[in-house]
Write a protein that holds these residues in place. Sequence first.
Motif, PDB file in Angstrom:
ATOM      1  N   PHE A 199       0.820  -1.201   0.000  1.00  0.00           N
ATOM      2  CA  PHE A 199       0.000   0.000   0.000  1.00  0.00           C
ATOM      3  C   PHE A 199       0.859   1.258   0.000  1.00  0.00           C
ATOM      4  O   PHE A 199       1.716   1.445   0.864  1.00  0.00           O
ATOM      5  CB  PHE A 199      -0.942   0.004   1.203  1.00  0.00           C
ATOM      6  CG  PHE A 199      -1.817   1.214   1.288  1.00  0.00           C
ATOM      7  CD1 PHE A 199      -2.784   1.449   0.324  1.00  0.00           C
ATOM      8  CD2 PHE A 199      -1.680   2.130   2.320  1.00  0.00           C
ATOM      9  CE1 PHE A 199      -3.594   2.570   0.389  1.00  0.00           C
ATOM     10  CE2 PHE A 199      -2.483   3.254   2.394  1.00  0.00           C
ATOM     11  CZ  PHE A 199      -3.442   3.469   1.416  1.00  0.00           C
ATOM     12  N   GLU A 200       0.636   2.112  -1.001  1.00  0.00           N
ATOM     13  CA  GLU A 200       1.361   3.374  -1.200  1.00  0.00           C
ATOM     14  C   GLU A 200       2.857   3.174  -1.438  1.00  0.00           C
ATOM     15  O   GLU A 200       3.615   4.146  -1.440  1.00  0.00           O
ATOM     16  CB  GLU A 200       1.151   4.337  -0.015  1.00  0.00           C
ATOM     17  CG  GLU A 200      -0.272   4.824   0.109  1.00  0.00           C
ATOM     18  CD  GLU A 200      -0.433   5.955   1.105  1.00  0.00           C
ATOM     19  OE1 GLU A 200      -1.385   6.738   0.972  1.00  0.00           O
ATOM     20  OE2 GLU A 200       0.407   6.052   2.037  1.00  0.00           O
ATOM     21  N   LYS A 201       3.277   1.932  -1.657  1.00  0.00           N
ATOM     22  CA  LYS A 201       4.704   1.668  -1.866  1.00  0.00           C
ATOM     23  C   LYS A 201       5.005   1.169  -3.280  1.00  0.00           C
ATOM     24  O   LYS A 201       5.896   1.682  -3.950  1.00  0.00           O
ATOM     25  CB  LYS A 201       5.208   0.641  -0.857  1.00  0.00           C
ATOM     26  CG  LYS A 201       5.101   1.070   0.593  1.00  0.00           C
ATOM     27  CD  LYS A 201       5.596  -0.037   1.512  1.00  0.00           C
ATOM     28  CE  LYS A 201       5.455   0.353   2.981  1.00  0.00           C
ATOM     29  NZ  LYS A 201       4.035   0.377   3.417  1.00  0.00           N
ATOM     30  N   ASP A 246      -4.450  10.878  -8.742  1.00  0.00           N
ATOM     31  CA  ASP A 246      -4.340  11.262  -7.336  1.00  0.00           C
ATOM     32  C   ASP A 246      -5.098  10.308  -6.420  1.00  0.00           C
ATOM     33  O   ASP A 246      -5.492  10.666  -5.313  1.00  0.00           O
ATOM     34  CB  ASP A 246      -4.854  12.689  -7.143  1.00  0.00           C
ATOM     35  CG  ASP A 246      -6.297  12.850  -7.601  1.00  0.00           C
ATOM     36  OD1 ASP A 246      -6.874  11.887  -8.150  1.00  0.00           O
ATOM     37  OD2 ASP A 246      -6.863  13.954  -7.421  1.00  0.00           O
ATOM     38  N   ASP A 267      -5.473   5.896  -5.192  1.00  0.00           N
ATOM     39  CA  ASP A 267      -5.019   4.512  -5.276  1.00  0.00           C
ATOM     40  C   ASP A 267      -6.071   3.732  -6.040  1.00  0.00           C
ATOM     41  O   ASP A 267      -7.280   3.917  -5.817  1.00  0.00           O
ATOM     42  CB  ASP A 267      -4.866   3.915  -3.877  1.00  0.00           C
ATOM     43  CG  ASP A 267      -3.757   4.576  -3.090  1.00  0.00           C
ATOM     44  OD1 ASP A 267      -2.599   4.463  -3.507  1.00  0.00           O
ATOM     45  OD2 ASP A 267      -4.056   5.209  -2.054  1.00  0.00           O
ATOM     46  N   LEU A 302       3.094   9.881  -4.434  1.00  0.00           N
ATOM     47  CA  LEU A 302       1.852  10.097  -3.689  1.00  0.00           C
ATOM     48  C   LEU A 302       1.308  11.508  -3.898  1.00  0.00           C
ATOM     49  O   LEU A 302       1.091  12.267  -2.938  1.00  0.00           O
ATOM     50  CB  LEU A 302       2.068   9.833  -2.202  1.00  0.00           C
ATOM     51  CG  LEU A 302       2.571   8.429  -1.841  1.00  0.00           C
ATOM     52  CD1 LEU A 302       2.781   8.314  -0.329  1.00  0.00           C
ATOM     53  CD2 LEU A 302       1.624   7.353  -2.327  1.00  0.00           C
ATOM     54  N   ARG A 335      -1.091  14.768  -4.614  1.00  0.00           N
ATOM     55  CA  ARG A 335      -2.427  15.165  -4.174  1.00  0.00           C
ATOM     56  C   ARG A 335      -3.299  15.596  -5.338  1.00  0.00           C
ATOM     57  O   ARG A 335      -4.511  15.795  -5.156  1.00  0.00           O
ATOM     58  CB  ARG A 335      -2.328  16.290  -3.144  1.00  0.00           C
ATOM     59  CG  ARG A 335      -1.631  15.850  -1.864  1.00  0.00           C
ATOM     60  CD  ARG A 335      -1.548  16.958  -0.835  1.00  0.00           C
ATOM     61  NE  ARG A 335      -2.860  17.401  -0.397  1.00  0.00           N
ATOM     62  CZ  ARG A 335      -3.334  18.627  -0.533  1.00  0.00           C
ATOM     63  NH1 ARG A 335      -2.586  19.554  -1.134  1.00  0.00           N
ATOM     64  NH2 ARG A 335      -4.526  18.944  -0.106  1.00  0.00           N
ATOM     65  N   PRO A 373      -0.368   2.386  -6.671  1.00  0.00           N
ATOM     66  CA  PRO A 373      -0.494   3.549  -5.790  1.00  0.00           C
ATOM     67  C   PRO A 373      -0.688   4.826  -6.603  1.00  0.00           C
ATOM     68  O   PRO A 373      -0.299   4.898  -7.776  1.00  0.00           O
ATOM     69  CB  PRO A 373       0.853   3.583  -5.047  1.00  0.00           C
ATOM     70  CG  PRO A 373       1.487   2.254  -5.279  1.00  0.00           C
ATOM     71  CD  PRO A 373       0.968   1.780  -6.605  1.00  0.00           C
ATOM     72  N   ARG A 374      -1.276   5.821  -5.997  1.00  0.00           N
ATOM     73  CA  ARG A 374      -1.410   7.107  -6.693  1.00  0.00           C
ATOM     74  C   ARG A 374      -0.020   7.627  -7.038  1.00  0.00           C
ATOM     75  O   ARG A 374       0.933   7.459  -6.290  1.00  0.00           O
ATOM     76  CB  ARG A 374      -2.186   8.115  -5.852  1.00  0.00           C
ATOM     77  CG  ARG A 374      -1.717   8.308  -4.465  1.00  0.00           C
ATOM     78  CD  ARG A 374      -2.812   8.966  -3.618  1.00  0.00           C
ATOM     79  NE  ARG A 374      -2.516   8.811  -2.202  1.00  0.00           N
ATOM     80  CZ  ARG A 374      -1.848   9.688  -1.474  1.00  0.00           C
ATOM     81  NH1 ARG A 374      -1.405  10.811  -2.030  1.00  0.00           N
ATOM     82  NH2 ARG A 374      -1.617   9.463  -0.200  1.00  0.00           N
ATOM     83  N   GLY A 421      -8.760   7.302  -1.572  1.00  0.00           N
ATOM     84  CA  GLY A 421      -7.608   8.046  -1.077  1.00  0.00           C
ATOM     85  C   GLY A 421      -7.414   9.428  -1.639  1.00  0.00           C
ATOM     86  O   GLY A 421      -6.365  10.032  -1.409  1.00  0.00           O
ATOM     87  N   THR A 449      -4.870  12.859   3.141  1.00  0.00           N
ATOM     88  CA  THR A 449      -3.483  12.748   3.561  1.00  0.00           C
ATOM     89  C   THR A 449      -3.241  13.552   4.842  1.00  0.00           C
ATOM     90  O   THR A 449      -4.104  14.311   5.299  1.00  0.00           O
ATOM     91  CB  THR A 449      -2.547  13.286   2.466  1.00  0.00           C
ATOM     92  OG1 THR A 449      -2.750  14.707   2.343  1.00  0.00           O
ATOM     93  CG2 THR A 449      -2.847  12.626   1.117  1.00  0.00           C
TER      94      THR A 449
END
Length: 560
Positions: free
Chosen positions: A102-104, A248, A250, A274, A276, A305-306, A329, A333
Motif C-alpha cells: 500500500f502506497e509503496k 491522485d 489509489d 503520492l 495530491r 499507488p497514486r 484516497g 493525507t
Amino acid sequence: MIKRAKKAAGKKKGKRKARSVGSFGEGGTAGKKSKKKRKQNPGMEMMGGGSKAASAATRSAKDEPLSEGLKLLSSKNPKRGREFFAWLIHPMPPSEFMKEYFEKKHLLIRRSNRKSTKGTGEEDSKDDDGEGAGEGSYFSGLYSSERIREALDDSKFEIKFSRDIDIVKYIGGKRRTLNPAGDVVATGDFVWKKLKGGCSLRVLRPQEYNREVYRMVSLMDEYWGRVSGANAYLTPPSTQGFAPHYDDVDVYIVQLEGRKRWRLYPPRDNADVLPRFSSQDIDESDLPEPILDTVLNPGDLLYAPRGTIHQAIALPNGPASLHLTLSSGQRHTWADYFSLLVPRAVQLAAEEDSSFRESLPISFHDYMGVVHADSKSCGQRRERFKAKAHELLEKLLQDKFLALDAAADQMARDFIHGRVPPLEAEKDAEAAGKEGGAEGQLGGDEAAGAVSSSSSSSSSSSKELSHTMQIALVAQGCARLIMEEEAAVLYYCTRNSKVFKEREEQYLPFADHCAPALERLIEAFPRYVAIGELEGLTKEEQLVVANVLYQAGVVIAKSG
C-alpha cells in the motif's frame, strides 16, 4: 429538546459531480464457512512491483469466485468491508498488503491459468474457450459491456456525454475527447458506432447504474473510511484511449472482459510520489523505463499507488477490453488533515496568548521577503525575526492549541457527506418505493421541525417506535456525532446520493444533553440498545430521538 441549526441541509439536487476518482485505467467470505474444500487454482499468481520489472511468485490458494463476492455484496456482517477487500485482493492477506504494497509499489494478482508474458502480449493474444470475454473468470457476471449497453438504452438514466460518459481516442500521442457538443443524452447505438470506429468509452460512476458496482464502492467506503469511487473503461481491440498520466487516487484494476497490455512507470521525481493532484497527459518521450509491462486477462487484478504513471492498450484479435477501476484516497493525507488543524490552532492561540496578537516589527517587509533573502545588510534583523517566528511556532504546537479531535471530526464529516449510502439504505429505498412513498429525506431543520412539539414524527414511513423496542445503527460508520457549540449534531449518509455530494449534508441537530445516548448507539454497533435505556433522556425524549433516527434511516428497530 431538538436544537435548530441555522444552516439547512435537507434534500437538494444540484449539478452532478464525478465521484472522487481519477481516470486510471487508460489514460475470507461472509456468513457461515463452507465445509466443502475448494480446489486450488493453479493459475493464481501474485507479482509485486519494485524498482525493476517484477518477478512472479506463485502461491497455492483457494479460489474465491464471484459467488463468494456476491455474498459479501449483500452481507449484514459488520466486518463485511474488510472481508470484501480481502476477497478483492485474494490471496494476498490485507495485513501483508498494507505492510508491503500500500502506497509503496504495485501488485499484480493473476487468476487465470495462463502465464504472464512481457512485451507486446502477442504470445498470448489468442483466446481459448472464450476466456478473453471473461467467461468463468473470478469476476464474471459482476459487470459487463452488455450492462453498459442496457444502461445506455434505459431512458430513466438519461446518461449524458461529458457528465456521465466520455468518448475518447489516443491519436498521434495525444488524447482526444470526442463527445458531442452541448447537453446531449447518449444512446447505445451512437456509442457502439463510435466503439466500432476505434474510440474508447469511459463510464463515470457506474455505481449509479449498476447495483453490484454500487455495493462494491459502498463496501470500499466502509473498509477504508474514506471516499471511494469507480470508473469503467471499454476499449476496442488494438486501440488505446488515454495518454500516459498518473492519478491522485489509489486504484484497483478489475479486468472483466478482453485483454489489455499495461505498462507502469515509476515517479519521475519526488514531487510525483503520492501526489495530491492528478497529472496532465505525459509525452511518451518523457517516460522513464517501465517497472511493469504485462497483459491482464479476465479475473486479474492490478493495484497501483497514486502517482504511478500508466498507459494501456487493448490486445488485437479478440473482444474489446472492459475493466473497472475501484479507487480511494483522494485528498485524504496528513497534509489535508494539517490544513484543517493548523488554521484552527492559530485561531485558538490568538484567542488565548497575547504574544500572537503583538504587532509585527515596523516595516518588517524592508528586510523580509524573497528580494532580501541574500541581503547581508539585513542579516541581524532577519535573524531576530526568524527567532521570534520559531518561538511562536513552538508555542503553536502545544496540545492546548492543537484541536486534533476537531480536525478529525471535520474530515469524518466530509467523508460522511461524500460517500455512497450503505447497503441497508438501498434496501430501505426499495421498500419505500414498493410502498409508493418518496425517498424520505429528513435532515437539518426539517428533522428539528418534525419533532419539536411531538414525540411522533411525520415522514415517508408510518411506523412509529415504542419504549419496548430496541434500535441499532444500520451500518458501521454511517453516522458521525460532532459537538457544535450547544448542539450535538449527527451527520449521516443513509440518504446520500450515489453521485458524489449531489445532495447537501444530511444531519440531525440535537440538544447537547442527547450526546451520551447518541454515543452509546454508535459505540454499541452492531448490538441493539433498548429505547427505554437511552441515558440522560426523559421517556418522551427517548421516543423522540429514536423515532427521528428511525425516520432518517440511521437506525433499524426490532421488538424487545
